[in-house]
Write a protein that holds these residues in place. Structure first.
Motif, mmCIF file in Angstrom:
data_model
loop_
_atom_site.group_PDB
_atom_site.id
_atom_site.type_symbol
_atom_site.label_atom_id
_atom_site.label_comp_id
_atom_site.label_asym_id
_atom_site.label_seq_id
_atom_site.Cartn_x
_atom_site.Cartn_y
_atom_site.Cartn_z
ATOM 1 N N SER A 18 0.825 -1.211 0.000
ATOM 2 C CA SER A 18 0.000 0.000 0.000
ATOM 3 C C SER A 18 0.859 1.259 0.000
ATOM 4 O O SER A 18 0.484 2.275 -0.581
ATOM 5 C CB SER A 18 -0.938 -0.003 1.213
ATOM 6 O OG SER A 18 -1.817 -1.111 1.167
ATOM 7 N N GLU A 23 -1.986 3.641 -5.499
ATOM 8 C CA GLU A 23 -3.130 3.615 -6.408
ATOM 9 C C GLU A 23 -3.831 2.263 -6.431
ATOM 10 O O GLU A 23 -4.932 2.128 -6.977
ATOM 11 C CB GLU A 23 -2.678 3.975 -7.833
ATOM 12 C CG GLU A 23 -1.864 2.896 -8.541
ATOM 13 C CD GLU A 23 -0.421 2.759 -8.031
ATOM 14 O OE1 GLU A 23 0.271 1.824 -8.453
ATOM 15 O OE2 GLU A 23 -0.005 3.618 -7.214
ATOM 16 N N ASP A 24 -3.228 1.224 -5.846
ATOM 17 C CA ASP A 24 -3.798 -0.122 -5.877
ATOM 18 C C ASP A 24 -5.054 -0.228 -5.014
ATOM 19 O O ASP A 24 -5.095 0.281 -3.887
ATOM 20 C CB ASP A 24 -2.780 -1.156 -5.379
ATOM 21 C CG ASP A 24 -1.775 -1.524 -6.449
ATOM 22 O OD1 ASP A 24 -1.831 -0.941 -7.541
ATOM 23 O OD2 ASP A 24 -0.925 -2.395 -6.172
ATOM 24 N N GLY A 25 -6.053 -0.909 -5.566
ATOM 25 C CA GLY A 25 -7.224 -1.266 -4.789
ATOM 26 C C GLY A 25 -7.105 -2.696 -4.309
ATOM 27 O O GLY A 25 -6.042 -3.326 -4.415
ATOM 28 N N GLU A 28 -6.077 -5.169 -7.120
ATOM 29 C CA GLU A 28 -4.678 -5.029 -7.530
ATOM 30 C C GLU A 28 -3.725 -5.572 -6.462
ATOM 31 O O GLU A 28 -2.738 -6.243 -6.776
ATOM 32 C CB GLU A 28 -4.356 -3.556 -7.818
ATOM 33 C CG GLU A 28 -5.026 -2.987 -9.057
ATOM 34 C CD GLU A 28 -6.468 -2.586 -8.810
ATOM 35 O OE1 GLU A 28 -7.155 -2.222 -9.781
ATOM 36 O OE2 GLU A 28 -6.914 -2.638 -7.639
ATOM 37 N N SER A 56 -8.792 7.699 2.115
ATOM 38 C CA SER A 56 -8.170 8.763 1.329
ATOM 39 C C SER A 56 -9.089 9.975 1.262
ATOM 40 O O SER A 56 -10.291 9.842 1.015
ATOM 41 C CB SER A 56 -7.857 8.271 -0.083
ATOM 42 O OG SER A 56 -7.426 9.346 -0.891
ATOM 43 N N THR A 59 -9.280 10.630 -2.858
ATOM 44 C CA THR A 59 -10.070 9.699 -3.669
ATOM 45 C C THR A 59 -11.072 8.983 -2.779
ATOM 46 O O THR A 59 -10.718 8.003 -2.111
ATOM 47 C CB THR A 59 -9.161 8.673 -4.370
ATOM 48 O OG1 THR A 59 -8.110 9.354 -5.043
ATOM 49 C CG2 THR A 59 -9.966 7.844 -5.360
ATOM 50 N N GLY A 61 -13.556 6.478 -1.202
ATOM 51 C CA GLY A 61 -13.684 5.045 -1.406
ATOM 52 C C GLY A 61 -12.355 4.319 -1.443
ATOM 53 O O GLY A 61 -12.318 3.090 -1.380
ATOM 54 N N MET A 62 -11.262 5.064 -1.539
ATOM 55 C CA MET A 62 -9.923 4.453 -1.544
ATOM 56 C C MET A 62 -9.291 4.620 -0.160
ATOM 57 O O MET A 62 -9.709 5.443 0.656
ATOM 58 C CB MET A 62 -9.032 5.104 -2.605
ATOM 59 C CG MET A 62 -9.454 4.818 -4.030
ATOM 60 S SD MET A 62 -9.166 3.080 -4.480
ATOM 61 C CE MET A 62 -7.367 3.059 -4.538
ATOM 62 N N LEU A 63 -8.281 3.793 0.089
ATOM 63 C CA LEU A 63 -7.539 3.865 1.335
ATOM 64 C C LEU A 63 -6.107 4.301 1.052
ATOM 65 O O LEU A 63 -5.579 4.040 -0.027
ATOM 66 C CB LEU A 63 -7.534 2.500 2.033
ATOM 67 C CG LEU A 63 -8.894 1.938 2.430
ATOM 68 C CD1 LEU A 63 -8.746 0.512 2.951
ATOM 69 C CD2 LEU A 63 -9.562 2.808 3.488
ATOM 70 N N ARG A 64 -5.503 4.950 2.009
ATOM 71 C CA ARG A 64 -4.100 5.332 1.861
ATOM 72 C C ARG A 64 -3.318 4.841 3.071
ATOM 73 O O ARG A 64 -3.838 4.803 4.198
ATOM 74 C CB ARG A 64 -3.938 6.842 1.728
ATOM 75 C CG ARG A 64 -4.333 7.635 2.976
ATOM 76 C CD ARG A 64 -4.026 9.110 2.830
ATOM 77 N NE ARG A 64 -4.399 9.855 4.024
ATOM 78 C CZ ARG A 64 -3.611 10.000 5.089
ATOM 79 N NH1 ARG A 64 -2.403 9.430 5.100
ATOM 80 N NH2 ARG A 64 -4.025 10.698 6.136
#
Length: 329
Positions: A18, A23-25, A28, A56, A59, A61-64
């Motif tokens: 991560s 950018e990976d979900g 990925e 995030s 973005t 719905g995304m995680l960082r």
């Protein structure tokens, strides 16, 4: 690498990926790491709990992944808070056990009353221990403070421990770290381990205790005055308090086969050195600190001189300040 901080290899691999591929979900990450999407989601959930992964803001719905310097600092602080909590529990258990044992100091010597017996004299204590050692069936818990054990004590314990281990019962013993430096005590501890017992060490220990099958305990009535003798009790409340104290001590101790110094560089201190600094900073004398740590007065002064040299301190006061600045206190 991060297992010591509570991250198993799967968690660490997802965290690393991560960081490297923000950018990976889930899909990925699953492909990249060769694991199922379910496993990735479980790891992400745990990393969220550890605050190493956050939603995030760029973005939705995304995680960082949180940067390692911040994320690992959060974990270390959580570990420190947990350690402080366990130390406080240990202190409370120790005080409760001491109060309970003190209530029986007025029992007449070598008589039993309400499940408690005051044992006076080495012969009386040894006879009672031999009787208990022959009768227990599952487990014996022992705390042996004071560093090096006397040869007489080791000789008296060996046949009892050998008989117990031969019956297949569990023996768990905690010695003081300084016992590792005594050839006779160290050899005895290794012998117990080779026979199937478990041995750990810790820089600071509560008073001596033996607990048989979690139902009967033998402890000194006053560790500072051995002439008062020992208390042998089956009182459920006292035994439960002593068992809790043992378990807290056991969790904080280091297995005999492990390097008790840990993975240290020149900027770190081993647990025994940290305890020495803490004891002296609290106002304890060199002699009293040595007794708590199970080492001689000469050893205390030698260790303190070495610490002052490492801290580049010209006085103990300055050493205390610099130790606090480094987070050693």
């Amino acid at each position: 690498m991060l297992e010591a901080l509570g991250l198993d290899p799967h968690l660490e691999s997802v965290y690393r990926a991560s960081l490297l591929h923000p950018e990976d979900g889930v899909a990925e990450l699953s492909t990249r790491l060769g694991v199922t999407e379910t496993q990735v989601r479980e790891c992400l959930d745990q990393l969220m709990d550890l605050e190493l992964i956050r939603p995030s803001r760029d973005t939705p719905g995304m995680l960082r992944a949180v940067s390692p310097d911040l994320g690992l600092e959060i974990i270390l602080r959580r570990h420190e808070a947990d350690l402080l909590r366990r130390q406080e529990e240990l202190v409370r258990s120790r005080e409760a056990a001491a109060r309970a044992v003190a209530e029986f100091a007025t029992l007449r010597p070598n008589t039993e009353e309400d499940g408690a017996e005051r044992l006076v004299g080495l012969d009386a204590i040894q006879r009672r221990l031999e009787s208990l050692a022959r009768g227990f069936e599952e487990e014996c818990l022992a705390i042996e403070p004071g560093g090096a054990q006397s040869q007489a004590s080791l000789d008296a314990s060996r046949p009892l421990d050998a008989q117990a281990l031969a019956r297949g019962v569990r023996l768990r013993t905690v010695y003081q770290d300084s016992a590792r430096n005594d050839p006779a005590t160290s050899a005895y501890a290794r012998w117990i381990s080779e026979q199937g017992g478990q041995v750990r060490t810790s820089p600071i220990l509560p008073p001596r205790m033996l607990i048989f099958d979690r139902s009967t305990a033998v402890v000194p009535i006053d560790p500072a005055n051995t002439r008062l003798g020992a208390l042998c009790t089956s009182a459920p409340g006292i035994v439960a308090s002593l068992v809790a104290l043992f378990e807290q001590t056991w969790q904080a101790a280091v297995p005999l086969g492990t390097d008790h110094r840990g993975s240290l560089d020149d900027a770190d201190v081993i647990p025994a050195e940290r305890e020495l600094l803490r004891l002296l900073a609290s106002g304890m004398t060199d002699e009293a600190a040595g007794k708590r740590l199970g080492v001689s007065l000469r050893t205390v002064r030698r260790q303190m001189a070495a610490l002052m040299q490492r801290l580049d301190a010209s006085s103990r006061f300055e050493a205390g300040l610099k130790a606090a600045q480094r987070g050693w206190l």
